[in-house]
Write an enzyme that holds these catalytic residues in place. Structure first.
Site, short mmCIF file in Angstrom:
data_model
loop_
_atom_site.label_atom_id
_atom_site.label_comp_id
_atom_site.label_asym_id
_atom_site.label_seq_id
_atom_site.Cartn_x
_atom_site.Cartn_y
_atom_site.Cartn_z
N HIS A 7 0.79 -1.23 0.00
CA HIS A 7 0.00 0.00 0.00
C HIS A 7 0.82 1.27 0.00
CE1 HIS A 7 -4.18 -1.36 0.45
NE2 HIS A 7 -3.62 -2.43 0.98
N LYS A 14 -14.28 8.65 -4.62
CA LYS A 14 -15.60 8.99 -4.07
C LYS A 14 -16.06 10.34 -4.60
CE LYS A 14 -14.01 6.83 0.15
NZ LYS A 14 -13.38 7.14 1.45
N LYS A 34 0.59 14.63 1.71
CA LYS A 34 -0.71 14.94 1.10
C LYS A 34 -0.88 16.45 0.85
CE LYS A 34 -3.12 10.87 3.03
NZ LYS A 34 -3.93 10.24 1.96
N THR A 68 -8.34 6.86 -2.48
CA THR A 68 -9.69 6.40 -2.78
C THR A 68 -10.69 7.53 -2.54
OG1 THR A 68 -9.81 5.48 -0.54
CG2 THR A 68 -9.35 3.94 -2.34
N LYS A 87 -8.86 14.06 4.23
CA LYS A 87 -8.03 12.85 4.25
C LYS A 87 -7.15 12.94 5.47
CE LYS A 87 -6.53 14.07 0.08
NZ LYS A 87 -6.55 12.83 -0.68
N ARG A 88 -6.42 11.87 5.81
CA ARG A 88 -5.50 11.97 6.93
C ARG A 88 -4.54 13.14 6.74
NH1 ARG A 88 -5.46 7.91 10.97
NH2 ARG A 88 -3.77 9.18 11.77
C1 LIG Z 1 -12.07 7.40 1.70
C2 LIG Z 1 -11.60 7.72 3.05
C3 LIG Z 1 -10.24 7.91 3.31
C4 LIG Z 1 -9.18 7.83 2.23
O1 LIG Z 1 -8.99 9.12 1.68
P1 LIG Z 1 -7.74 9.47 0.76
O2 LIG Z 1 -8.07 10.82 0.23
O3 LIG Z 1 -7.69 8.45 -0.31
O4 LIG Z 1 -6.54 9.47 1.64
C5 LIG Z 1 -9.85 8.21 4.59
N1 LIG Z 1 -10.76 8.34 5.58
C6 LIG Z 1 -12.07 8.19 5.36
C7 LIG Z 1 -13.02 8.38 6.50
C8 LIG Z 1 -12.54 7.87 4.10
O5 LIG Z 1 -13.86 7.71 3.90
#
Ligand SMILES: *Cc1c(COP(=O)(O)O)cnc(C)c1O
Length: 846
Positions: A387, A688, A584, A684, A578-579
């Site tokens: 990952h 979304k 990032k 991911t 995101k985190r």
């Molecule tokens: C989809 C999702 C992530 C992943 O987000 P990235 O932008 O791909 O890092 C992290 N936390 C939650 C709650 C999510 O739904």
């Protein structure tokens, strides 16, 4: 806890059970539950009054939720059992997905829709004075994961069940999941997530399937009469692993797969010495250490931390899950002939890679297979998903630590490595440098075990999670292994489930899509492509904007509830959630907001914009926490300035989680995916947003590359250095020269230097800014900033053309089919798992 591992049947609770048979109770004569409004209403009433024993005086809202959830759960029970029987029958090949994290979020809405109960249940609840929407909000998120990796596992389970693939998830039942975040004076505060405190109605405790996991002790060598030498792992501290099963309902197909979460508890044995010496309470209290294993999820995303408790968790998951798989197999089989053909174990990152050693131990020590037989099985069933390329995330355990905690598995790792190095010597004779680089146990004075190498050596398939990421794995991080075993490496681009992330979280869009395409798109994403020729149609565009506008109002309400800040749905919703991590680059977004703010003060106009940022920082990650503080400082200056109030808002939304994302992603106009190229394996969140019609502004990183390819460059704002350029730029990198050469950047950094955003925390804020200005900034924020500002300028121009923007939005949804985990799972299944869909006997009952 120093009990020796005398294994007895006494571990099973209720020794009297052998006297009782259940044949008369377990019949198929149960009266089938109806799914109509009246039956559902009756179920809710019965559960509230009888199962939960509540009356109106106790009508705490939570019990209403529970009564509803139990009524839904009842309607999965028979199908759940039937699915389990079909999967465990011992004939069908199946996959065990091993993951330390499952970021499930709430379960009720998903179950209601996958079982198609929403209309009747909605009517039933209406008669009880409730709405489904209100009831859903009363459920706590199951936050058993950090971010993308854990959410991926959850999306995989949904798609596998919906495709009727026999896949069981194995994980840990953390008592405390991902911490809850609040913001105090701009700083992140962490609070424990006691998600189980009011009970979890979806889980089914199964103590009868408990097993024992060993730690510590030593290994004795014993010579048998026939001269064989066997290894006995003795004097261990044992922990009981108790499974809790969670149902995973497929969409509209009657399949209910299982997520099996292990809970640690003490064995029933006591330290007899202490016990007899009168230390009863001490002996009982010592059992806490065992219970602790599954107490808390480690809140580190994409970084390992080397703590021994984490290693205990990993081994606990792996050992219990493999014992479970062997137990099920031996119910229907005499030996291990055929086992490899009937199983695949998919390792979600290196966290469960001890599975390679543990399966060897179980087969060799407990089931007396030869090393070669066991190795042949192991290397035909293990498959590893990588990952990340970030060096700080690559797990390495000190050999001393792992040897003390797991003496027997460590011997096995060393034997695997010895044989592996022989193979390397055969293939690459005399290349000592390669041997040292590839060895599972490093050649250092203080050796470490490289978990990725263990996973690679033991697996028949090794995959990355986006095309670019998999390419970088083969060419960079794992190049040596790729030379040795080129056919093992493959790509499986991540996805998200369109059911949770489009159909159920965006009901307005669902009905628009239903009426435009028919309802079957939920299971057949490729139908979304039929939107392409309609993207310019005025009527569709108008309805599209209306739906999105309602979603934006809902997000505006959430923002107001959590922060008190009022935002208008007419603004461009520019979102990065995101985190929190330097790679990032939440900083990039923030610096752009500062640029717009300074422009507005200078009298340069911009389109009205909300910049929304949310995300949790690992509690020990100082820089990420500093960035949160910096964002909040900038936000309070901008939001407090009346001159710019109708033009710009910057919001840090606290406590980002799955349920928050379900409100956020349907409402975003612009999706920020701005990581330094080569650092984000896939992402991911980007998918979304795309599915829900947001347009991406992003770098050529992770799955952004494939999103751009799918949607076309006219519907994507691409900027920044590519992976190939990044290394060149690092040579002689001089951010201050770039800043001096661009008036926009000069002005941004001068604003920080003036103390405008310090809010009494000059040192902390300047620390972040100085890091970005340093020639050693690994994230190259300043290098990408000019191009990013230009790209944001193009965003504004595009936003002003309402029809043009709506077209881009529609095109993003229309082209998102390939980012469904239905596609991802079909890829895994075609190339790695090779499973046949589950077939259930026809039954009246559901
Ligand atoms: C989809 C999702 C992530 C992943 O987000 P990235 O932008 O791909 O890092 C992290 N936390 C939650 C709650 C999510 O739904």
């Amino acid at each position: 806890m120093n009990s020796t591992n005398r294994s007895t049947a006494a571990e099973l609770p209720g020794t009297a059970q052998a006297m009782v048979t259940v044949d008369d109770i377990w019949t198929d004569d149960r009266i089938a539950l109806e799914n109509d409004k009246d039956a559902l209403r009756q179920s809710v009433i019965d559960h509230f009054g009888r199962t939960l024993g509540r009356d109106i005086d106790h009508a705490a809202a939570h019990f209403l939720y529970k009564a509803v959830a139990l009524s839904v759960r009842d309607r999965m029970m028979e199908r759940w059992l039937a699915t389990r029987q079909a999967v465990e029958s011992g004939v069908q090949r199946h996959t065990c997905y091993l993951s330390m994290e499952y970021l499930m979020g709430r379960a009720l809405r998903n179950a209601v829709h996958n079982l198609d109960l929403q209309d009747e249940l909605g009517k039933a609840l209406e008669e009880l004075g409730l709405t489904l929407e209100q009831t859903e909000q009363l459920e706590a998120d199951a936050g058993l994961g950090n971010g993308g990796l854990g959410r991926l596992a959850a999306c995989f389970l949904d798609s596998c069940a919906s495709l009727a693939l026999p896949v069981t998830g194995y994980g840990l039942r953390y008592r405390y999941g991902m911490f809850r975040q609040s913001i105090d004076k701009g700083f992140q505060i962490e609070r424990p997530d006691s998600w189980l405190s009011e009970g979890h109605v979806w889980e089914l405790e199964r103590p009868e399937l408990s097993c024992r996991v060993r730690f510590g002790g030593r290994v004795d060598l014993i010579t048998e009469l026939n001269g064989n030498i066997i290894h006995r792992w003795v004097d261990t501290d044992d922990v009981r692993a108790v499974p809790f099963d969670v149902p995973v309902p497929g969409h509209d197909n009657g399949i209910v797969n299982t997520l099996r979460l292990w809970n640690s508890s003490a064995t029933d044995e006591f330290n007899l010495h202490e016990f007899n010496a009168g230390g009863y309470t001490e002996a009982v209290a010592a059992k806490n250490a065992a219970e602790n294993i599954t107490m808390v999820l480690y809140p580190n995303d994409a970084s390992e931390n080397g703590k021994v408790l984490r290693l205990r968790q990993q081994y606990f998951l792996v050992s219990a899950s493999l014992q479970d798989a062997l137990r099920i197999w031996l119910l229907h089989n005499d030996g291990f002939q055929g086992f490899a053909d009937a199983h695949c174990f998919q390792l979600n990152d290196t966290h469960p890679s001890l599975a390679v050693a543990e399966l060897m131990r179980l087969l060799v020590d407990d089931h007396r297979l030869s090393w070669d037989e066991a190795w042949s099985i192991t290397t035909r069933v293990m498959a590893y998903t990588n990952h990340t390329l970030l060096p700080e995330a690559l797990e390495c355990w000190s050999l001393d630590m792992i040897g003390a905690l797991l003496p027997r598995p460590t011997e096995i790792i060393q034997e695997i490595n010895r044989r592996f190095l022989e193979e390397v010597e055969q293939a690459m004779p005399g290349q000592l440098q390669q041997h040292a680089e590839m060895s599972i146990v490093s050649f250092d004075a203080q050796p470490v075990v490289r978990m990725a190498h263990l996973a690679i050596v033991g697996s028949f398939s090794i995959n990355g999670v986006a095309a670019l990421h998999s390419k970088l794995l083969k060419e960079g991080l794992f190049a040596n292994f790729n030379r040795l075993w080129p056919t093992r490496f493959n790509n499986k681009t991540n996805g998200v489930t369109q059911r949770r992330w489009l159909a159920y979280c965006n009901p307005g869009m669902k009905s628009l899509l239903d009426s435009t395409l028919g309802e079957s798109w939920t299971g057949r994403m490729e139908l979304l492509e039929q939107l392409v020729p309609l993207a310019d149609e005025q009527a569709l565009q108008a309805r599209w904007r209306e739906v999105r506008n309602r979603n934006k109002l809902a997000l505006a309400r959430l923002v107001a509830e959590r922060t008190g800040i009022e935002v208008s749905a007419d603004m461009l919703f520019d979102v990065q959630v995101k985190r929190m991590h330097e790679y990032k680059r939440q900083l990039l977004c923030t610096l752009h907001a500062v640029h717009v703010y300074l422009d507005l003060l200078d009298g340069q106009d911009h389109v009205p914009r909300l910049v929304l940022i949310a995300g949790k920082a690992a509690p020990g990650y100082y820089m990420a926490k500093s960035i949160i503080k910096l964002i909040n400082n900038v936000a309070s200056v901008i939001n407090g300035d009346k001159r710019t109030t109708d033009r710009l808002k910057l919001v840090f939304l606290p406590d980002y989680n799955v349920s928050a994302m379900e409100v956020i992603c349907p409402a975003a106009d612009l999706s920020e995916q701005v990581s330094t190229a080569g650092k984000e394996a896939s992402g991911t969140g980007n998918m979304k947003f795309m599915m829900n019609g947001a347009v991406t502004i992003g770098t050529l990183d992770g799955a952004n590359v494939e999103i751009l390819e799918a949607v076309g460059s006219e519907n994507f704002f691409q900027f920044g250095l590519s992976v190939d350029q990044v290394d060149g730029v690092r040579q002689g990198y001089a951010p201050s020269r770039i800043i001096a050469g661009d008036a926009r950047l000069t002005r941004i950094f001068e604003a920080f230097d003036s103390g405008l955003f310090d809010a009494g925390e000059a040192e902390l804020v300047r620390g972040v800014i100085d890091a970005a200005r340093s020639p050693h900034d690994a994230w190259l924020t300043v290098a990408d900033l000019p191009d990013y500002l230009d790209s944001q300028q193009q965003v504004e121009a595009a936003w002003q053309d309402t029809a043009g923007w709506t077209r881009k939005s529609i095109m993003n949804t229309a082209c998102s089919a390939r980012f469904s985990t239905d596609r991802t799972m079909q890829d895994y299944n075609r190339d790695i798992w090779r499973l046949q869909p589950i077939e259930l006997p026809d039954r009246e009952t559901i």
